[in-house]
Design a protein around this motif. Sequence first.
Motif, mmCIF file in Angstrom:
data_model
loop_
_atom_site.group_PDB
_atom_site.id
_atom_site.type_symbol
_atom_site.label_atom_id
_atom_site.label_comp_id
_atom_site.label_asym_id
_atom_site.label_seq_id
_atom_site.Cartn_x
_atom_site.Cartn_y
_atom_site.Cartn_z
ATOM 1 N N CYS A 5 2.098 6.761 -6.902
ATOM 2 C CA CYS A 5 1.109 7.756 -7.364
ATOM 3 C C CYS A 5 1.624 9.172 -7.123
ATOM 4 O O CYS A 5 1.449 10.059 -7.977
ATOM 5 C CB CYS A 5 -0.219 7.547 -6.651
ATOM 6 N N ALA A 59 0.306 2.964 -12.655
ATOM 7 C CA ALA A 59 0.658 2.946 -11.231
ATOM 8 C C ALA A 59 0.787 1.516 -10.707
ATOM 9 O O ALA A 59 1.706 1.200 -9.936
ATOM 10 C CB ALA A 59 -0.395 3.718 -10.433
ATOM 11 N N LEU A 60 -0.128 0.641 -11.116
ATOM 12 C CA LEU A 60 -0.061 -0.757 -10.692
ATOM 13 C C LEU A 60 1.208 -1.438 -11.201
ATOM 14 O O LEU A 60 1.858 -2.198 -10.469
ATOM 15 C CB LEU A 60 -1.288 -1.522 -11.202
ATOM 16 N N ASP A 113 -4.127 4.226 -13.958
ATOM 17 C CA ASP A 113 -4.090 3.282 -12.838
ATOM 18 C C ASP A 113 -3.252 2.063 -13.190
ATOM 19 O O ASP A 113 -2.540 1.515 -12.338
ATOM 20 C CB ASP A 113 -5.505 2.841 -12.469
ATOM 21 N N THR A 151 0.830 -1.205 0.000
ATOM 22 C CA THR A 151 0.000 0.000 0.000
ATOM 23 C C THR A 151 0.863 1.252 0.000
ATOM 24 O O THR A 151 0.583 2.221 -0.729
ATOM 25 C CB THR A 151 -0.927 0.010 1.235
ATOM 26 N N THR A 162 4.022 -0.349 -9.129
ATOM 27 C CA THR A 162 3.897 -0.886 -7.772
ATOM 28 C C THR A 162 4.332 -2.347 -7.694
ATOM 29 O O THR A 162 4.984 -2.771 -6.725
ATOM 30 C CB THR A 162 2.441 -0.755 -7.287
ATOM 31 N N TYR A 208 2.385 1.720 -3.430
ATOM 32 C CA TYR A 208 1.410 2.265 -4.381
ATOM 33 C C TYR A 208 1.206 3.766 -4.166
ATOM 34 O O TYR A 208 1.185 4.549 -5.126
ATOM 35 C CB TYR A 208 0.077 1.525 -4.235
ATOM 36 N N LEU A 221 -5.548 -3.373 -2.044
ATOM 37 C CA LEU A 221 -4.166 -3.550 -1.600
ATOM 38 C C LEU A 221 -4.087 -3.630 -0.080
ATOM 39 O O LEU A 221 -3.325 -4.437 0.475
ATOM 40 C CB LEU A 221 -3.289 -2.414 -2.106
ATOM 41 N N THR A 263 -4.791 8.880 -6.509
ATOM 42 C CA THR A 263 -4.905 7.536 -5.942
ATOM 43 C C THR A 263 -6.301 6.974 -6.204
ATOM 44 O O THR A 263 -7.303 7.643 -5.942
ATOM 45 C CB THR A 263 -4.643 7.560 -4.422
#
Length: 388
Positions: free
Chosen positions: A12, A60-61, A57, A5, A64, A8, A27, A19
Amino acid sequence: MGSITDVYSSVCKELKLRTNRYILEVLQETEGKTGDITLKLTGNDRLRKVEQVTNKDALALSRTLRDNDSVTGLDLRYNCITDEGAGHLADLLKSNDALLSLRLTGNKIGNGGAMHFASMLQVNSTLQELDVADSDLGTQSVIAFAIVLNNNKSLRSVNISRPLLFSHQEETAVHLSGMLVVNQCLRELHLGKMGMTDYGVERLTDALRTNYTLKYLDLRCNRVTRDGARCLAKVLKNNGTLEILDLASNRIEDDGALYLSQAIALPTCNLKALSIPNNNIATVGLVSLSRAMQANNTLTHIYIWGNRLEEPVCQAFSDLLSSGRLSSEQTDVCVYEVDGCVCLAEVFHGLKRHYYWTPSYGQDVNPASNAAVALTNTQLYPNSSHTP
């Protein structure tokens, strides 16, 4: 490195992206968990407040999860990911060897997005399941998948159902056939809604005669008739590898069912599940299938609703159910009587009845409605974390 978390949130912040609360919530639920983790970020989940995943997104994933080795499954079905987001996910899979399953059903990634994944599969050697059904693939990308699967040794399941194909020459079936001759690792191949005719099925079965690894062939919602069923019956007679055959919503009719019955009755046939709803099969074909089940105990799952269930058919399947030869959990009909006449009613069972469906309350806990999950987990992926 902090928790997933925290990673992530920092990604972001670094990328100056908003977010996504849905992603953050999922997450957070993984915190403290050990072992294989599947991130279920489906855009059609009706049990929680969903904020659909976008291309940003996906970026970002991908950042991450780049160095994460605990997440083995990523379920992104029915979101707003296009070819741009597919590119980010493909980049993730080029650098992450922990991810085993990626599901993108219903995201309109198109030819461009699919080509990103085809390119990725030339590098990635760990991904086992890829589902890009209902994603607007074109002829070019389907052929690209077929070509790259000639050399890929890790993928066990591929779903490219419902591409947008405008040619009637079935070039995709020809290339997939060539792939099946060479590829000896693939266990599941899903080719539903491809407009495939008997010619395409014949090309596939030519390859399956020498393929001893494919166990699950999904040809639902195509244009297969009795001639295609005859080709498939020849494979069942001579190659005992195929265990699950889905022909739902085709038109094999009585003649096609007879061909399949003759193959199933043989001791060399190892078919465990047959799905043939909505195929315009009448008494002759369905009764012959019930007799074939009496001759060979290997076939345990059969789905027949949507055909012409006349009285002899109802009696034949009533006998199978009452004798215990067929479990009520492994078929899509149940028996009732009216004025002494045996009839069959539909029950919500099948190989993949919940593929598009999601519950509006409570959890989906009925395995009979999604029998392919149990069959594939126990038979096709004995040592993996294959997820429904």
